[in-house]
Design a protein around this motif. Structure first.
Motif, mmCIF file in Angstrom:
data_model
loop_
_atom_site.group_PDB
_atom_site.id
_atom_site.type_symbol
_atom_site.label_atom_id
_atom_site.label_comp_id
_atom_site.label_asym_id
_atom_site.label_seq_id
_atom_site.Cartn_x
_atom_site.Cartn_y
_atom_site.Cartn_z
ATOM 1 N N ILE A 33 0.845 -1.206 0.000
ATOM 2 C CA ILE A 33 0.000 0.000 0.000
ATOM 3 C C ILE A 33 0.875 1.249 0.000
ATOM 4 O O ILE A 33 0.641 2.188 -0.770
ATOM 5 C CB ILE A 33 -0.956 -0.003 1.219
ATOM 6 C CG1 ILE A 33 -2.031 -1.066 1.045
ATOM 7 C CG2 ILE A 33 -1.588 1.375 1.423
ATOM 8 C CD1 ILE A 33 -2.854 -1.323 2.301
ATOM 9 N N VAL A 34 1.895 1.259 0.853
ATOM 10 C CA VAL A 34 2.788 2.421 0.951
ATOM 11 C C VAL A 34 3.557 2.608 -0.358
ATOM 12 O O VAL A 34 3.649 3.725 -0.882
ATOM 13 C CB VAL A 34 3.751 2.281 2.150
ATOM 14 C CG1 VAL A 34 4.833 3.344 2.120
ATOM 15 C CG2 VAL A 34 2.963 2.347 3.456
ATOM 16 N N ILE A 35 4.100 1.527 -0.907
ATOM 17 C CA ILE A 35 4.834 1.614 -2.189
ATOM 18 C C ILE A 35 3.894 2.091 -3.293
ATOM 19 O O ILE A 35 4.242 2.975 -4.085
ATOM 20 C CB ILE A 35 5.472 0.244 -2.561
ATOM 21 C CG1 ILE A 35 6.519 -0.156 -1.527
ATOM 22 C CG2 ILE A 35 6.043 0.258 -3.979
ATOM 23 C CD1 ILE A 35 7.701 0.799 -1.446
ATOM 24 N N GLY A 36 2.695 1.494 -3.321
ATOM 25 C CA GLY A 36 1.728 1.901 -4.347
ATOM 26 C C GLY A 36 1.374 3.373 -4.255
ATOM 27 O O GLY A 36 1.286 4.065 -5.281
ATOM 28 N N ARG A 37 1.193 3.860 -3.040
ATOM 29 C CA ARG A 37 0.775 5.255 -2.853
ATOM 30 C C ARG A 37 1.901 6.230 -3.161
ATOM 31 O O ARG A 37 1.719 7.207 -3.886
ATOM 32 C CB ARG A 37 0.289 5.471 -1.437
ATOM 33 C CG ARG A 37 -0.201 6.914 -1.210
ATOM 34 C CD ARG A 37 -0.693 7.170 0.190
ATOM 35 N NE ARG A 37 -1.759 6.254 0.532
ATOM 36 C CZ ARG A 37 -1.958 5.756 1.758
ATOM 37 N NH1 ARG A 37 -1.152 6.094 2.743
ATOM 38 N NH2 ARG A 37 -2.949 4.952 1.992
ATOM 39 N N TYR A 38 3.098 5.986 -2.603
ATOM 40 C CA TYR A 38 4.158 6.976 -2.694
ATOM 41 C C TYR A 38 5.084 6.806 -3.892
ATOM 42 O O TYR A 38 5.742 7.766 -4.298
ATOM 43 C CB TYR A 38 4.972 7.002 -1.394
ATOM 44 C CG TYR A 38 4.139 7.493 -0.239
ATOM 45 C CD1 TYR A 38 3.755 8.826 -0.163
ATOM 46 C CD2 TYR A 38 3.700 6.620 0.745
ATOM 47 C CE1 TYR A 38 2.960 9.290 0.881
ATOM 48 C CE2 TYR A 38 2.912 7.068 1.797
ATOM 49 C CZ TYR A 38 2.542 8.394 1.855
ATOM 50 O OH TYR A 38 1.758 8.846 2.878
ATOM 51 N N PHE A 40 3.998 4.872 -6.925
ATOM 52 C CA PHE A 40 3.207 4.798 -8.149
ATOM 53 C C PHE A 40 1.969 5.694 -8.137
ATOM 54 O O PHE A 40 1.249 5.767 -9.135
ATOM 55 C CB PHE A 40 2.781 3.347 -8.413
ATOM 56 C CG PHE A 40 3.945 2.417 -8.578
ATOM 57 C CD1 PHE A 40 4.746 2.478 -9.706
ATOM 58 C CD2 PHE A 40 4.255 1.489 -7.591
ATOM 59 C CE1 PHE A 40 5.827 1.631 -9.857
ATOM 60 C CE2 PHE A 40 5.326 0.630 -7.733
ATOM 61 C CZ PHE A 40 6.123 0.701 -8.871
ATOM 62 N N GLY A 41 1.690 6.353 -7.015
ATOM 63 C CA GLY A 41 0.532 7.235 -6.947
ATOM 64 C C GLY A 41 -0.792 6.493 -6.999
ATOM 65 O O GLY A 41 -1.813 7.057 -7.384
ATOM 66 N N TYR A 42 -0.789 5.232 -6.603
ATOM 67 C CA TYR A 42 -2.003 4.402 -6.640
ATOM 68 C C TYR A 42 -2.492 4.161 -5.210
ATOM 69 O O TYR A 42 -1.704 3.887 -4.308
ATOM 70 C CB TYR A 42 -1.702 3.058 -7.316
ATOM 71 C CG TYR A 42 -2.861 2.107 -7.276
ATOM 72 C CD1 TYR A 42 -3.945 2.265 -8.127
ATOM 73 C CD2 TYR A 42 -2.875 1.045 -6.370
ATOM 74 C CE1 TYR A 42 -5.016 1.398 -8.074
ATOM 75 C CE2 TYR A 42 -3.945 0.170 -6.316
ATOM 76 C CZ TYR A 42 -5.014 0.348 -7.168
ATOM 77 O OH TYR A 42 -6.073 -0.503 -7.111
ATOM 78 N N ASN A 43 -3.801 4.260 -5.021
ATOM 79 C CA ASN A 43 -4.376 4.041 -3.705
ATOM 80 C C ASN A 43 -5.574 3.101 -3.833
ATOM 81 O O ASN A 43 -6.348 3.203 -4.781
ATOM 82 C CB ASN A 43 -4.821 5.370 -3.094
ATOM 83 C CG ASN A 43 -5.236 5.223 -1.649
ATOM 84 O OD1 ASN A 43 -4.749 4.341 -0.946
ATOM 85 N ND2 ASN A 43 -6.135 6.074 -1.214
ATOM 86 N N SER A 44 -5.713 2.198 -2.883
ATOM 87 C CA SER A 44 -6.832 1.257 -2.886
ATOM 88 C C SER A 44 -7.468 1.216 -1.501
ATOM 89 O O SER A 44 -6.827 0.802 -0.536
ATOM 90 C CB SER A 44 -6.342 -0.143 -3.276
ATOM 91 O OG SER A 44 -7.352 -1.102 -3.032
ATOM 92 N N ILE A 45 -8.705 1.646 -1.437
ATOM 93 C CA ILE A 45 -9.450 1.606 -0.180
ATOM 94 C C ILE A 45 -9.620 0.154 0.277
ATOM 95 O O ILE A 45 -9.473 -0.163 1.466
ATOM 96 C CB ILE A 45 -10.832 2.281 -0.335
ATOM 97 C CG1 ILE A 45 -10.690 3.741 -0.770
ATOM 98 C CG2 ILE A 45 -11.650 2.157 0.942
ATOM 99 C CD1 ILE A 45 -9.989 4.627 0.226
#
Length: 165
Positions: A33-38, A40-45
Motif C-alpha cells: 500500500i505504501v509503495i503503491g501510494r508513494y 506509483f501514486g495508486y491508492n486502494s481503499i
C-alpha cells in the motif's frame, strides 16, 4: 472433563497456527500500500481495509490462545508478589466474576448487530471498500466463544490440579 479441556486448548492452538500468518501478510500488504501510494501514486481503499480486517481477525481469534499461554494483560505489580494459593484464588475470581460474565454480556449484546449485519449482508465501511462488514462483525461472537471456552478449560485444569483427580 480434562479431555474436553485438552480439546479446547487444541482448538485455540489450531486457530492460532492459522491466524498467526496474518501478521506477516498484513505487513506485506501494508508495505505494498505504501509503495503503491508513494511510488506509483495508486491508492486502494479495499487494500487499506484488508489490513484492518486482518488485524481484527488476528487479534480477535488469537485472544483465546493468548489466554491459554498466559500472555494476557494482568496487573503483575500486585499479582507477582502473591503466593501460589492467592494467585490461584485471584485467577478463579477473575475467570468466574470478571471474564466469563463480560464475555457472556458482550456475546449477548453484540448478537443482534451481528445477526442484522448478516441479514442485510452489510456492505463496505468506505466507498470502494471490502463488501463484508458482516464477516468483520462475526469476529465478535467468535472472540467471545473462543475466550469463554479457554476460560472454562483453564478452570477445569485448575480444579483438576487442586483435587488431583
Amino acid at each position: 472433563m480434562l479431555v474436553l479441556a485438552h480439546a479446547i486448548d487444541q482448538l485455540n492452538r489450531a486457530v492460532a497456527l492459522v491466524v498467526r500468518w496474518l501478521a506477516l501478510v498484513m505487513v506485506l500488504v501494508q508495505f505494498c500500500i505504501v509503495i503503491g501510494r508513494y511510488v506509483f501514486g495508486y491508492n486502494s481503499i479495499a487494500a487499506q481495509e484488508s489490513v484492518l480486517y486482518m488485524h481484527a481477525t488476528l487479534f480477535m481469534l488469537g485472544a483465546g490462545f493468548t489466554l491459554l499461554v498466559d500472555k494476557h494483560v494482568r496487573v503483575d505489580v500486585f499479582f507477582a508478589k502473591l503466593s501460589d494459593t492467592s494467585k490461584r484464588r485471584v485467577d478463579i475470581f477473575g475467570h468466574l466474576f470478571l471474564l466469563i460474565p463480560s464475555m457472556t454480556a458482550l456475546l449477548y449484546w453484540s448478537w443482534p448487530s451481528v445477526r442484522n449485519s448478516w441479514k442485510i449482508l452489510e456492505g463496505p465501511i468506505s466507498v470502494g471498500g471490502i463488501e463484508a462488514v458482516f464477516l468483520l462483525k462475526s469476529l465478535i461472537p467468535a472472540f467471545c466463544i473462543l475466550v469463554l471456552l479457554q476460560s472454562l478449560s483453564i478452570l477445569v485444569r485448575m480444579f483438576h490440579e487442586r483435587t488431583g483427580e
